[in-house]
Design a protein around this motif. Structure first.
Motif, PDB file in Angstrom:
ATOM      1  N   SER A  18       2.590  79.553  -6.713  1.00  0.00           N
ATOM      2  CA  SER A  18       3.638  80.396  -6.131  1.00  0.00           C
ATOM      3  C   SER A  18       3.552  80.320  -4.618  1.00  0.00           C
ATOM      4  N   LEU A  22       8.756  77.571  -2.362  1.00  0.00           N
ATOM      5  CA  LEU A  22       9.450  77.528  -3.649  1.00  0.00           C
ATOM      6  C   LEU A  22      10.452  78.661  -3.784  1.00  0.00           C
ATOM      7  N   TRP A  23      10.048  79.869  -3.394  1.00  0.00           N
ATOM      8  CA  TRP A  23      10.930  81.017  -3.565  1.00  0.00           C
ATOM      9  C   TRP A  23      12.136  80.934  -2.636  1.00  0.00           C
ATOM     10  N   ILE A  26      14.663  78.953  -4.549  1.00  0.00           N
ATOM     11  CA  ILE A  26      15.252  79.763  -5.623  1.00  0.00           C
ATOM     12  C   ILE A  26      16.264  80.761  -5.067  1.00  0.00           C
ATOM     13  N   ILE A 151      17.435  75.300 -11.429  1.00  0.00           N
ATOM     14  CA  ILE A 151      16.264  76.164 -11.279  1.00  0.00           C
ATOM     15  C   ILE A 151      15.176  75.765 -12.255  1.00  0.00           C
ATOM     16  N   THR A 155      11.270  74.435 -10.793  1.00  0.00           N
ATOM     17  CA  THR A 155      10.242  75.473 -10.853  1.00  0.00           C
ATOM     18  C   THR A 155       9.072  75.071 -11.741  1.00  0.00           C
ATOM     19  N   LEU A 159       5.933  79.570 -13.506  1.00  0.00           N
ATOM     20  CA  LEU A 159       6.746  80.481 -12.702  1.00  0.00           C
ATOM     21  C   LEU A 159       8.206  80.545 -13.137  1.00  0.00           C
ATOM     22  N   ARG A 160       8.576  79.827 -14.212  1.00  0.00           N
ATOM     23  CA  ARG A 160       9.982  79.762 -14.586  1.00  0.00           C
ATOM     24  C   ARG A 160      10.578  81.131 -14.906  1.00  0.00           C
ATOM     25  N   ALA A 163      11.212  82.947 -11.715  1.00  0.00           N
ATOM     26  CA  ALA A 163      12.286  82.277 -10.968  1.00  0.00           C
ATOM     27  C   ALA A 163      13.652  82.735 -11.456  1.00  0.00           C
ATOM     28  N   ASN A 389      17.228  81.322 -18.767  1.00  0.00           N
ATOM     29  CA  ASN A 389      16.031  80.489 -18.680  1.00  0.00           C
ATOM     30  C   ASN A 389      15.796  79.762 -19.996  1.00  0.00           C
TER      31      ASN A 389
END
Length: 466
Positions: A18, A22-23, A26, A151, A155, A159-160, A163, A389
């Motif tokens: 994390s 990455l965030w 997203i 996404i 990811t 962490l999916r 996310a 997801n």
């Protein structure tokens, strides 16, 4: 070669921790997708203004007046055009992201939406309003399918869940905003322009800003590797790794590469193959069912409150209070999204939706009605991020967008007619009949996912799809 390189790229992405880098990706993607929610949820709030403008008389509707034959009349034609456009977008154009890449289709659909909505805001007949509404729906229908695949592929496996919960948190933040804008603007005529037109124009302008922001989002390395564009995939992955290492001040662990076959020809018919048809059927049935509760309540909540004895003025006020809860469900999900199976979260969300709706039909206290509306909304939006997801995880990268487009299209088709069902049952037996209709639909969704859905928590995409 593409199979081997794809496995290497996937392994490198899945071992990322994390990180802010990455965030940031997203959040930027979520800001781009925010306007699908803005557009869907302003539909109910601008209805009084559009009706007051005389747009939904039979003479103004023109060819759309013929929809009265299937009991779609007045403002219902606008709702029908919205979801019909979404359905066409996800069915006919969802495959574009598999053919041409996630990034160009995602950014292109944003411009499509902005331009067509801008034109729609200045229409003065119901016929042309609905035509441009349909065209706009095609654009953001493509967008939603693409963002789920995007996404999912960018990811790490661990962490999916978070996310998607953050993605939906950002997206649902717009719901109370559009409710407030409509509350303030729809009854007015700023600068001589109907208030509902300003609500539409704000969405169009915001989409252009979002388009500028998402220019900084890279293409999916997984998709690039499968297309044989290995050097591009490596370059993007290296840059992401560099940013993560710089931010965390650590050296990334050696990726554990497990080659998985994912280099077959991308063909739509594969979703009906022996391997994938059970998932295609399961998700199609689920999408038909879940949308009856999700949009059946969200789009009808002011009317349902009035049916429970609340005045028109107070129903709009209470609807705004309930709308504030929309982003809180996905925000709660950031705490547990990756700790429980996706299918478990979906099923529990459906259970709470069904039970709270049944209770909603029996109480009269405004405070309790609001509380139940908030509970329903929280559960619906937890269910929402989890299933977006889940359905993207169940198919391989080469056909992910078109597969998601097909199964998701059933929710768009059902939504186009769900309003007819809600209206019919409300007239037939009041809120209790509506609640029973929604509860039965939730039960169908529970059986589809709970009995036939595979587990996906913490598993690499390349393994889930096999």
């Amino acid at each position: 070669m593409s199979e081997t390189e794809s496995a290497k790229i996937a392994a490198r992405l899945d071992r990322l921790p994390s990180s802010r880098a990455l965030w940031k990706i997203i959040v930027l993607l979520s800001l781009g997708g925010l306007f699908e929610f803005y557009d869907l949820f302003f539909t109910g709030y601008v209805a009084p203004g559009m009706t007051k403008s005389g747009l939904f008389t039979p003479s103004s509707l023109g060819v759309f007046a013929s929809l009265a034959g299937i009991k779609v009349a007045g403002f219902g034609s606008f709702v029908f055009s919205t979801f019909a456009g979404l359905w066409v977008g996800v069915v006919l154009f969802g495959q574009l992201a598999d053919r041409h890449g996630r990034r160009p289709v995602f950014t292109g659909s944003l411009l499509w939406y902005a331009c067509s909505t801008l034109i729609m805001a200045f229409q003065h007949t119901g016929e042309m309003l609905n035509l441009w509404r349909f065209i706009a729906g095609v654009g953001f229908g493509v967008q939603l399918v693409t963002i789920d695949a995007y996404i999912c592929e960018l990811t790490p496996a661990s962490l999916r869940g978070r996310a998607f919960s953050i993605n939906q948190f950002v997206s649902f933040c717009v719901v109370p905003a559009v409710a407030l804008l409509a509350w303030v603007l729809v009854p007015t005529v700023p600068f001589g322009l109907d208030g509902w037109r300003w609500v539409v124009l704000i969405g169009s302008a915001g989409a252009v800003v979002a388009w500028l922001l998402v220019q900084r989002v890279p293409e999916s390395p997984r998709w690039l590797a499968l297309q044989g564009r290995v050097q591009e995939a490596k370059a993007i992955t290296v840059e992401i790794e560099r940013r993560v290492e710089a931010e965390t001040s650590t050296t990334l662990p050696t990726p554990h590469v497990e080659p998985v076959q994912d280099d077959g020809e991308a063909r739509f018919v594969e979703i009906f193959s022996q391997r994938y048809w059970p998932r295609t059927l399961m998700l199609s049935v689920f999408n038909l069912a879940q949308v009856i509760g999700f949009y059946g309540f969200a789009a009808w909540v002011p009317t349902l409150l009035i049916a429970r004895g609340i005045t028109v003025t107070h129903s709009l006020e209470y609807s705004f209070i309930i709308a504030i809860a929309n982003p809180l469900g996905p925000l709660l999900g950031t705490v547990f999204a990756d700790h429980f199976e996706r299918k478990t979260q979906i099923v529990l969300g459906l259970v709470v939706m069904g039970l709270s709706m049944l209770e909603f039909a029996h109480v009269n206290s405004p405070a309790v009605l609001i509380a139940l509306g908030v509970v329903f909304t929280l559960a619906a939006n937890i269910m929402s991020y989890a299933y977006h997801n889940y359905q993207a995880e169940l198919f391989p990268t080469r056909i992910r967008a078109r597969a998601v487009g097909f199964v998701y299209s059933w929710s768009r088709l059902a939504a186009a007619f769900a309003g007819l069902g809600i209206g019919y049952f409300l007239d037939l037996g009041g809120v209790l009949a509506v609640a029973t209709f929604i509860a039965i639909a939730m039960l169908v969704g529970i059986v589809a996912i709970g009995v036939f859905g595979p587990s996906t928590k913490g598993v690499a995409l390349e393994h889930i799809s096999h």
